[in-house]
Design a protein around this motif. Structure first.
Motif, short mmCIF file in Angstrom:
data_model
loop_
_atom_site.label_atom_id
_atom_site.label_comp_id
_atom_site.label_asym_id
_atom_site.label_seq_id
_atom_site.Cartn_x
_atom_site.Cartn_y
_atom_site.Cartn_z
N TYR A 76 24.11 47.95 37.67
CA TYR A 76 24.90 46.72 37.66
C TYR A 76 25.94 46.78 36.55
N SER A 77 27.09 46.15 36.79
CA SER A 77 28.18 46.20 35.83
C SER A 77 28.92 44.87 35.80
N ALA A 90 29.19 43.61 39.58
CA ALA A 90 29.15 44.55 40.70
C ALA A 90 27.87 45.37 40.62
N VAL A 91 27.45 45.92 41.76
CA VAL A 91 26.27 46.78 41.77
C VAL A 91 26.56 48.02 42.62
N MET A 104 29.56 51.22 46.31
CA MET A 104 29.36 49.90 45.75
C MET A 104 28.62 49.05 46.78
N VAL A 105 27.56 48.40 46.37
CA VAL A 105 26.78 47.57 47.29
C VAL A 105 27.50 46.25 47.54
N ILE A 148 23.63 41.50 45.02
CA ILE A 148 23.76 40.30 44.20
C ILE A 148 24.08 39.09 45.09
N LYS A 149 23.26 38.05 44.98
CA LYS A 149 23.51 36.82 45.71
C LYS A 149 24.45 35.93 44.89
N PRO A 150 25.04 34.91 45.50
CA PRO A 150 25.92 34.00 44.75
C PRO A 150 25.21 33.36 43.56
N ARG A 151 25.99 33.03 42.56
CA ARG A 151 25.45 32.44 41.34
C ARG A 151 24.62 31.21 41.64
#
Length: 262
Positions: A76-77, A90-91, A104-105, A148-151
């Motif tokens: 993750y970045s 990003a992942v 990139m996922v 990654i799901k939304p915040r």
């Protein structure tokens, strides 16, 4: 805090059982005056102390800090999203040999300024970010595949410190999970405090739980738990010192016991 010079964040992990060789992930900033283009990868020979020439692993804007998923298969970045979409996270998939990045996922916007640090909890359920400029901490639930799901939550810090040039507003500078994976700790440079939150990993929520107090004007930046989890060492940026806290993992509290100049 970001500067015009490229900042490096280093993430090491064992590439073999005997740890003779480790992979080093390097996050950078990518200002227009820099030659940096994103996330780099190098190999460290721990027996000879030799580092290979870093190679570009993923081209992405300002990946200032990177962190692995607990399963070791994802990286993750923090970043600046393309097409002017603002700061985000990003992942990437890590290759099977652990020495390069695949596709990139996905990415997600932060929505409150750029993150200066990030972490994943030990169960791999949530990603957390600290926004220095925004003065906030964000939570992003992670799917079963690590995407990654939304915040799901955004906590805004409130407070200031005596240094009028650097502490007019809160500045969360680091984010990390305690050894019990129950509490999130966030050193805030602007408030001279290490904020403590109780995590609800299933709901992707944070509950304010208390704080540890650094000397006025110290400016806490980063921290580290002792190997036994009973102490916390906080690096203070503004007065160039280290504050030592005793940590009670049962109740999630910090008690300052020493501050020493660095």
């Amino acid at each position: 805090m970001r500067s015009t010079v490229a900042l490096l964040s280093l993430l090491l992990f064992a590439a073999s059982a005997v740890a003779e060789e480790v992979t080093l992930w390097i996050g950078t900033t990518t200002p227009s005056s820099s030659q940096s283009k994103g996330i780099y990868c190098a190999t460290l020979d721990t027996e000879r102390g030799k580092l290979s020439q870093p190679e570009l692993a993923a081209e992405i804007s300002s990946p200032g800090f990177v962190v692995r998923h607990p399963n070791g298969k994802l990286l993750y970045s923090v970043c600046d999203l393309p097409d002017g979409k603002g700061p985000g996270v990003a992942v990437y998939k890590i290759s099977d040999n652990g020495k390069s990045l695949g596709r990139m996922v996905n990415t997600q916007p932060i929505g409150d300024g750029g993150a200066c640090h990030l972490t994943v909890d030990a169960s791999g359920k949530c990603l957390f970010t600290a926004q220095y400029g925004g003065g906030s901490v964000a939570v992003f639930p992670l799917a079963d595949d690590g995407s990654i799901k939304p915040r799901s939550a955004l906590i805004e810090h409130k407070g200031s410190g005596p240094n009028k040039a650097r502490q007019k507003t809160p500045h969360p500078h680091w984010v990390g999970v305690d050894p019990t994976n129950r509490f999130l700790l966030v050193p805030d440079l602007g408030m001279d405090r290490v904020m403590i939150y109780r995590m609800d990993l299933d709901k992707g929520r944070l509950e304010r739980h208390g704080s540890g107090v650094c000397p006025p004007g110290a400016g806490p930046r980063h921290m580290k738990f002792s190997p036994n989890g009973k102490f916390v060492y906080v690096l203070n940026e503004l007065d160039i010192s280290v504050t030592v806290f005793k940590y009670d993992a049962k109740v999630g509290t910090l008690k300052a016991i020493q501050t020493i100049t660095a």
